[in-house]
Design a protein around this motif. Structure first.
Motif, PDB file in Angstrom:
ATOM      1  N   MET A   1       0.840  -1.182   0.000  1.00 20.25           N
ATOM      2  CA  MET A   1       0.000   0.000   0.000  1.00 20.25           C
ATOM      3  C   MET A   1       0.886   1.248   0.000  1.00 20.25           C
ATOM      4  SD  MET A   1      -2.840   1.030   2.820  1.00 20.25           S
ATOM      5  CE  MET A   1      -4.235   1.974   2.324  1.00 20.25           C
ATOM      6  N   GLU A   2       0.480   2.233  -0.765  1.00 23.52           N
ATOM      7  CA  GLU A   2       1.286   3.446  -0.849  1.00 23.52           C
ATOM      8  C   GLU A   2       1.181   4.260   0.437  1.00 23.52           C
ATOM      9  OE1 GLU A   2      -0.219   5.641  -4.182  1.00 23.52           O
ATOM     10  OE2 GLU A   2      -2.263   5.498  -3.479  1.00 23.52           O
ATOM     11  N   ASP A   3       2.230   5.010   0.709  1.00 21.63           N
ATOM     12  CA  ASP A   3       2.308   5.837   1.904  1.00 21.63           C
ATOM     13  C   ASP A   3       1.629   7.177   1.613  1.00 21.63           C
ATOM     14  OD1 ASP A   3       3.105   7.566   3.969  1.00 21.63           O
ATOM     15  OD2 ASP A   3       5.004   6.515   4.236  1.00 21.63           O
ATOM     16  N   LYS A   4       0.449   7.356   2.154  1.00 23.14           N
ATOM     17  CA  LYS A   4      -0.330   8.572   1.885  1.00 23.14           C
ATOM     18  C   LYS A   4       0.396   9.826   2.352  1.00 23.14           C
ATOM     19  CE  LYS A   4      -4.134   7.019  -0.040  1.00 23.14           C
ATOM     20  NZ  LYS A   4      -4.407   7.285  -1.440  1.00 23.14           N
ATOM     21  N   LEU A   5       1.077   9.746   3.487  1.00 23.87           N
ATOM     22  CA  LEU A   5       1.785  10.942   3.967  1.00 23.87           C
ATOM     23  C   LEU A   5       2.844  11.391   2.961  1.00 23.87           C
ATOM     24  CD1 LEU A   5       2.293  10.476   7.821  1.00 23.87           C
ATOM     25  CD2 LEU A   5       0.728  12.015   6.643  1.00 23.87           C
TER      26      LEU A   5
END
Length: 160
Positions: A1-5
């Motif tokens: 999952m990509e790091d939203k921050l």
């Protein structure tokens, strides 16, 4: 999952710095625990100021690290409870306490000098490099820590 921050760019900078701070503190605490050193990572700045000044009041510590008075008081209580520092009441101003390392504090300090050197070198290695922006550099740093934790890096280099 990509790091939203990371995707939020500069908007997420404060949150990323807080997350990174939490990770670094947790990782250094793992090192202390693994090496059976009875010390809390978050006490380092206050402990180090007392070491550097040899004797310090809460005001001296506050000026040196610019923490809030309650944070300094809490750290000093914990250091006193752990018997790493002692204090005496100032002769001229009875409201002031002057904090110094206890014999146990001096012993722990000597034990930690080589460890702090390794921690310093590992964090320097992780934070060196150039990037076009702080957020890009944070991404690099976060990726390095995902590859290998800071505690693992320190423990691999530290020899008693």
């Amino acid at each position: 999952m990509e790091d939203k921050l990371q995707l939020y760019g500069e908007l997420g900078l404060g949150s990323r710095l807080k997350r990174l701070s939490d990770i670094l503190m947790k990782e250094v605490q793992i090192v202390y625990n693994t090496l059976h050193i009875d010390f809390d990572a978050y006490l380092f700045p206050v402990f180090k100021v007392i070491i550097d000044l040899e004797a310090a009041t809460t005001t001296d510590i506050q000026e040196a690290i610019q923490y809030t008075q309650p944070a300094i008081t809490q750290a000093l209580k914990k250091l006193t409870d752990k018997k790493l520092v002692t204090y005496k009441i100032d002769k001229l101003d009875k409201r002031k306490k002057i904090f110094k390392l206890s014999p146990k504090g001096k012993e722990i300090h000597q034990q930690m000098i080589p460890l702090w050197s390794v921690i310093d070198k590992q964090v320097k290695w992780l934070t060196e490099g150039s990037a076009a922006s702080l957020t890009l550099h944070l991404t690099y740093l976060e990726n390095q820590l995902k590859e290998k934790s800071l505690s693992q890096r320190i423990l691999e280099k530290y020899t008693i």
